[in-house]
Motif scaffolding. Structure first.
Motif, PDB file in Angstrom:
ATOM      1  N   LYS A   1      -1.819  56.943   0.831  1.00 42.35           N
ATOM      2  CA  LYS A   1      -2.908  56.772   1.796  1.00 42.35           C
ATOM      3  C   LYS A   1      -4.211  57.148   1.104  1.00 42.35           C
ATOM      4  CE  LYS A   1      -0.370  56.788   5.814  1.00 42.35           C
ATOM      5  NZ  LYS A   1      -0.437  56.113   7.018  1.00 42.35           N
ATOM      6  N   PHE A   2      -5.273  56.388   1.374  1.00 39.69           N
ATOM      7  CA  PHE A   2      -6.570  56.710   0.807  1.00 39.69           C
ATOM      8  C   PHE A   2      -7.038  58.067   1.323  1.00 39.69           C
ATOM      9  CE2 PHE A   2      -6.918  52.015   0.547  1.00 39.69           C
ATOM     10  CZ  PHE A   2      -7.161  51.915  -0.809  1.00 39.69           C
ATOM     11  N   PRO A   3      -7.686  58.849   0.484  1.00 40.93           N
ATOM     12  CA  PRO A   3      -8.274  60.100   0.977  1.00 40.93           C
ATOM     13  C   PRO A   3      -9.563  59.795   1.747  1.00 40.93           C
ATOM     14  CG  PRO A   3      -8.726  59.837  -1.360  1.00 40.93           C
ATOM     15  CD  PRO A   3      -7.832  58.688  -0.963  1.00 40.93           C
ATOM     16  N   GLY A   4      -9.951  60.687   2.605  1.00 42.97           N
ATOM     17  CA  GLY A   4     -11.227  60.561   3.299  1.00 42.97           C
ATOM     18  C   GLY A   4     -11.112  59.949   4.677  1.00 42.97           C
ATOM     19  N   CYS A   5     -12.263  59.591   5.216  1.00 48.65           N
ATOM     20  CA  CYS A   5     -12.362  59.112   6.592  1.00 48.65           C
ATOM     21  C   CYS A   5     -12.365  57.589   6.661  1.00 48.65           C
ATOM     22  CB  CYS A   5     -13.640  59.625   7.239  1.00 48.65           C
ATOM     23  SG  CYS A   5     -13.569  61.368   7.644  1.00 48.65           S
TER      24      CYS A   5
ATOM     25  N   SER B   1     -13.094  56.260   9.729  1.00 49.24           N
ATOM     26  CA  SER B   1     -14.233  56.129  10.636  1.00 49.24           C
ATOM     27  C   SER B   1     -14.901  57.493  10.786  1.00 49.24           C
ATOM     28  CB  SER B   1     -13.774  55.617  11.999  1.00 49.24           C
ATOM     29  OG  SER B   1     -14.837  55.585  12.901  1.00 49.24           O
ATOM     30  N   PRO B   2     -15.929  57.760   9.992  1.00 49.78           N
ATOM     31  CA  PRO B   2     -16.596  59.056  10.085  1.00 49.78           C
ATOM     32  C   PRO B   2     -17.174  59.333  11.478  1.00 49.78           C
ATOM     33  CG  PRO B   2     -17.290  57.913   8.096  1.00 49.78           C
ATOM     34  CD  PRO B   2     -16.488  56.943   8.903  1.00 49.78           C
TER      35      PRO B   2
ATOM     36  N   GLU C   1      -9.312  59.918   9.997  1.00 55.16           N
ATOM     37  CA  GLU C   1      -9.003  59.887   8.567  1.00 55.16           C
ATOM     38  C   GLU C   1      -7.891  58.884   8.292  1.00 55.16           C
ATOM     39  OE1 GLU C   1      -8.301  63.682   6.877  1.00 55.16           O
ATOM     40  OE2 GLU C   1     -10.176  64.522   7.614  1.00 55.16           O
ATOM     41  N   PHE C   2      -7.853  58.405   7.051  1.00 53.00           N
ATOM     42  CA  PHE C   2      -6.809  57.458   6.649  1.00 53.00           C
ATOM     43  C   PHE C   2      -5.418  58.056   6.840  1.00 53.00           C
ATOM     44  CE2 PHE C   2     -10.317  55.542   4.182  1.00 53.00           C
ATOM     45  CZ  PHE C   2     -10.153  54.224   4.556  1.00 53.00           C
TER      46      PHE C   2
END
Length: 145
Positions: free
Chosen positions: A74-78, A80-81, A86-87
């Motif tokens: 899974k991609f790191p980060g958001c 939809s901020p 998060e992903f």
């Protein structure tokens, strides 16, 4: 002749003969078109269908990878901020459909329409004057010289 339809070698004026040398034509069937899309022998329409078949096959392969990959990575980060999504919170498989925000689907649809309309990033830039499926480059690590 031994065949219910006669000897194929005798049908030299058949429009289907235009496609006997195409990739994928194999004995004992030969050129197989059960629906009759090519009965008029139009090579332009045949080439367009061949290009479309290759493109849809590649899209299907990417879709399979898109379905399998989240099981392992899974991609790191958001994603939809704005909503703090998060992903890592997106479930795998079809359950992900209801979790992706509407603007995310809009981006996906817009990109698909772009690729369909333009052929993607130079894929069909020559109007497909080259051989069907020939993008003009070879994939790294898979290319032979």
């Amino acid at each position: 002749t031994g065949s219910a339809w006669g000897d194929w070698a005798l049908y030299t004026d058949s429009p289907l003969r235009a496609f006997e040398g195409e990739l994928g034509v194999q004995a004992p069937v030969g050129f197989w078109d059960p629906v009759g899309f090519t009965k008029d022998g139009d090579t332009g329409a045949f080439t367009r269908r061949r290009i479309t078949e290759i493109k849809h096959g590649r899209i299907s392969m990417l879709a399979c990878m898109g379905y399998i990959t989240p099981e392992f990575y899974k991609f790191p980060g958001c994603l939809s901020p704005a909503s703090g999504l998060e992903f890592a919170e997106i479930p795998n498989g079809l359950a992900a459909i209801s979790k992706v925000p509407g603007i995310g689907w809009l981006q996906i649809v817009a990109y698909c329409l772009y690729c369909e309309a333009t052929g993607g990033f130079g894929y069909n830039s020559d109007g497909q004057a080259s051989a069907p499926g020939d993008c003009g480059w070879k994939p790294p690590l898979l290319a032979t010289s």
